[in-house]
Every structure is written in structure tokens, then in C-alpha cells.
Design an enzyme around this catalytic site. Structure first.
Site, PDB file in Angstrom:
ATOM      1  NE  ARG A   1     -12.670   8.088   7.840  1.00  0.00           N
ATOM      2  CZ  ARG A   1     -13.280   6.943   7.554  1.00  0.00           C
ATOM      3  NH1 ARG A   1     -12.871   5.830   8.112  1.00  0.00           N
ATOM      4  NH2 ARG A   1     -14.277   6.905   6.718  1.00  0.00           N
TER       5      ARG A   1
ATOM      6  CG  HIS B   1     -11.064  16.757   4.828  1.00  0.00           C
ATOM      7  ND1 HIS B   1     -11.265  17.239   6.099  1.00  0.00           N
ATOM      8  CD2 HIS B   1     -12.268  16.327   4.387  1.00  0.00           C
ATOM      9  CE1 HIS B   1     -12.544  17.092   6.415  1.00  0.00           C
ATOM     10  NE2 HIS B   1     -13.179  16.543   5.402  1.00  0.00           N
TER      11      HIS B   1
ATOM     12  NE  ARG C   1      -8.702  -3.633  11.393  1.00  0.00           N
ATOM     13  CZ  ARG C   1      -8.107  -3.000  12.396  1.00  0.00           C
ATOM     14  NH1 ARG C   1      -8.184  -3.471  13.609  1.00  0.00           N
ATOM     15  NH2 ARG C   1      -7.473  -1.889  12.212  1.00  0.00           N
TER      16      ARG C   1
ATOM     17  NE  ARG D   1       4.838 -14.545  11.596  1.00  0.00           N
ATOM     18  CZ  ARG D   1       4.480 -13.274  11.429  1.00  0.00           C
ATOM     19  NH1 ARG D   1       3.310 -12.860  11.829  1.00  0.00           N
ATOM     20  NH2 ARG D   1       5.300 -12.430  10.856  1.00  0.00           N
TER      21      ARG D   1
ATOM     22  CE  LYS E   1      -2.961  -2.655   3.053  1.00  0.00           C
ATOM     23  NZ  LYS E   1      -3.460  -2.761   4.456  1.00  0.00           N
TER      24      LYS E   1
END
EC number: 3.2.2.23
Length: 293
Positions: A119, A95, A276, A166, A61
Site C-alpha cells: 500500500r 510489491h 477507523r 490535553r 514504530k
DNA sequence: CCCCTGTCCTGAGCGC
DNA sequence: TGCGCTCAGGACAGGG
């Protein structure tokens, strides 16, 4: 909520305008937008003014523009960030956080690069470029970010091994940008739905073939979103030309609480996980034994 | 070292 | 009408 496909759409749009351009005046209107540039807003501006942009790159991203100084301008859009190219006299957006003057190549119209972010989860910074494992430059502050699944150098076998080491649930692993980058909450849910995987499936029990199916699902949902020009829900995400990038119809799980599953008709459930929402099909994605919540 | 939780932020929507 | 609450979630600091 820009994830990999949306950021790639922005990268692609910016590339044509920014490559070869020179940065002019830089104005930071909101210090929080450059909070990760530790030397402060003045240094941020100093290191940009007069520099030439040589490229527009992306990993996961993150988006960055290498400069002729050996630095790069790095951007993360966070939840609501936009990078807009506007005519210099264009009315300031509500913004608007950072504006960068741009002297573009002589045949192009004059533009200003604007970072707009309601935000303020997104940010810009300037950082030095360091070689990555293939000898190509990336900003030092994102050296820990894993390659993304659309990167030709992404190592599927290494990912499968890392996943099995993991001790957590598969969705948490998909959202871990140091393991695989570019996947956010929306595409995680979509890929898990597509591969019929429950979000709490323990990573140490995921076989190599199952990892391959999971990666295939991640890539498929991302490619579909890219083909549509990027997924997003609210008008907070706007592409580089200022148009909203909508993709709702392509979603099979995310945001579809109580709506029928596209495969079996069972109502999609919503659960809260990691503070979430997680959307999944109770029938196609049953809770696994020894689930890690 | 690994895993997980809390925190940052703004505006829309909703119940009272 | 207005107030307060909830929700949206990416990345990382810091605790266990």
C-alpha cells in the site's frame, strides 16, 4: 499493521544480519517509497552505497540503522511494509519497492535487504543523526517522536502530566506519537479493553493512578504480543525471515465485533472514530460522562 | 499552540 | 463476469 511489537521483532531479526554489514548497490523501484527523502532517490542511493551499518535501532514504530557516515537509514513500515533479507538471486516480490545490496560479514551467507510494501504507506529515507535528550543519536526527522512505553527512559510521570494537559479523548492521545509512540489502532483498543477504559474518556479527567493502570495495560498487551513474536492479522505483515506473524488468538477486543467479551460475555461493539474502527465492550467500557468524541 | 479532519495507497470482498 | 463501492489505517499538512 505493524505496531511496536512487530517492528521490534523485525529489528531483532535484522540486527544479526545487518550489524557490521556494508551496503552495496541501491535500487529504488518505486519513488513513493522514498518520498520523504526530500533530495530525491539518487541522493538516497548515494548516501547509502559503501556505508557500513553499525547498529539497528527502534523508537515506537520507527526503525533506523546508523551508518559510519553519521547518517542513518530510517524505515517506517506503514500499513503493509516488510523488510526482508533474501538471497540476491531470489525472485522479486510482487510489491518490491527498494532493494539494497548487502556485503555481510565474511562468515554469513550473502543477502539482499528488500523493502516490500503493497500500500506504500511506509517509507525509507536517509537522514543525519542528532543527539536525543540522553545524548544518543536518532534521525533528525523523528526528533518529535516520543519515547515508547517499553523504553526504559520513558517518563511515566511526565506522560501523566502531559495527558492531563490535553483536551481530547484518551484513544486519540494514545495514538499521538508525539505523546507516546508505538501504539496503533490495535494495541490502543486492546489496552483500553484491558484497563476497562472507554476510548472517549476525557484526558483532563484521568488521574495519576488511572494513568498508571493505563500504561500498565499498554505494556502488558505489547509484552504479550512480543512474546508471541508480533501481532498481525493479514499476511501483509511478514517478519524478517518471510514468515507471517499471526497473533489473532491473543486479541480481546480488536476485530471481535459481536463476539462475546472475554470478561463478561457482552457482545463487543464496533464504532467508527477518527475514520477507523474502535472495538470495545459496552459493559466493561461504558461511555463516560462528558466523553470527547 | 492545540485540536481535528482530509488525504495518500492497493487489493480483498461484496452486492447487483 | 464485471463493475463500483467499502474497508483496512499511520503520519502529517493545513484549517479552524
Amino acid at each position: 499493521m505493524p505496531e511496536l511489537p512487530e517492528v521490534e521483532v523485525v529489528r531483532h531479526g535484522l540486527r544479526r544480519w545487518l550489524t557490521g554489514g556494508t551496503i552495496g548497490a541501491v535500487t529504488v523501484l518505486h519513488p513513493r517509497s522514498v518520498r520523504r527523502h526530500l533530495p530525491g532517490p539518487a541522493d538516497f542511493a548515494d548516501r547509502l552505497v559503501g556505508r557500513n551499518v553499525t547498529e539497528v535501532c527502534r523508537r515506537g514504530k520507527y526503525l533506523w540503522m546508523p551508518l559510519d557516515s553519521g547518517d542513518a537509514l530510517l524505515a517506517h513500515l506503514g500499513m503493509s511494509g516488510q523488510l526482508l533479507l533474501q538471497p540476491p538471486g531470489h525472485e522479486p516480490e510482487r510489491h518490491l519497492r527498494v532493494r539494497l545490496g548487502l556485503d555481510v560479514p565474511p562468515d554469513a551467507a550473502e543477502r539482499e535487504l528488500r523493502f516490500v510494501d503493497q500500500r506504500t504507506f511506509g517509507h525509507l529515507l536517509v537522514d543525519r543523526l542528532v543527539p536525543d535528550d540522553a545524548g544518543v543519536g536518532l534521525p533528525a526527522v523523528i526528533a518529535h517522536i516520543a519515547r515508547d512505553p517499553l523504553d526504559p527512559a520513558f517518563d511515566d510521570d511526565a506522560f501523566a502530566l502531559a495527558l492531563r494537559r490535553r483536551r481530547t479523548g484518551v484513544k486519540r492521545a494514545l495514538l499521538d506519537q508525539s505523546l507516546i509512540s508505538g501504539v496503533g489502532n490495535i494495541y490502543a483498543d486492546e489496552a483500553l479493553w484491558r484497563s476497562r477504559t472507554h476510548w472517549a474518556r476525557p484526558t483532563e479527567r484521568i488521574s495519576a493512578p488511572e494513568t498508571a493502570r493505563l500504561l500498565e495495560a499498554v505494556r502488558a498487551v505489547m509484552r504479550e504480543a512480543l512474546a508471541e513474536g508480533g501481532t498481525s492479522f493479514d499476511s501483509l505483515y511478514v517478519n524478517v525471515n518471510g514468515e507471517s506473524g499471526y497473533f489473532e488468538r491473543g486479541l480481546n477486543a480488536y476485530g471481535r465485533r459481536d463476539l462475546p467479551c472475554g470478561r463478561c460475555g457482552t457482545p463487543i461493539r464496533r464504532e467508527v472514530f477518527m475514520n477507523r474502527s474502535s472495538f470495545s465492550c459496552p459493559k466493561c467500557q461504558p461511555v463516560p460522562p462528558a466523553a470527547r468524541f
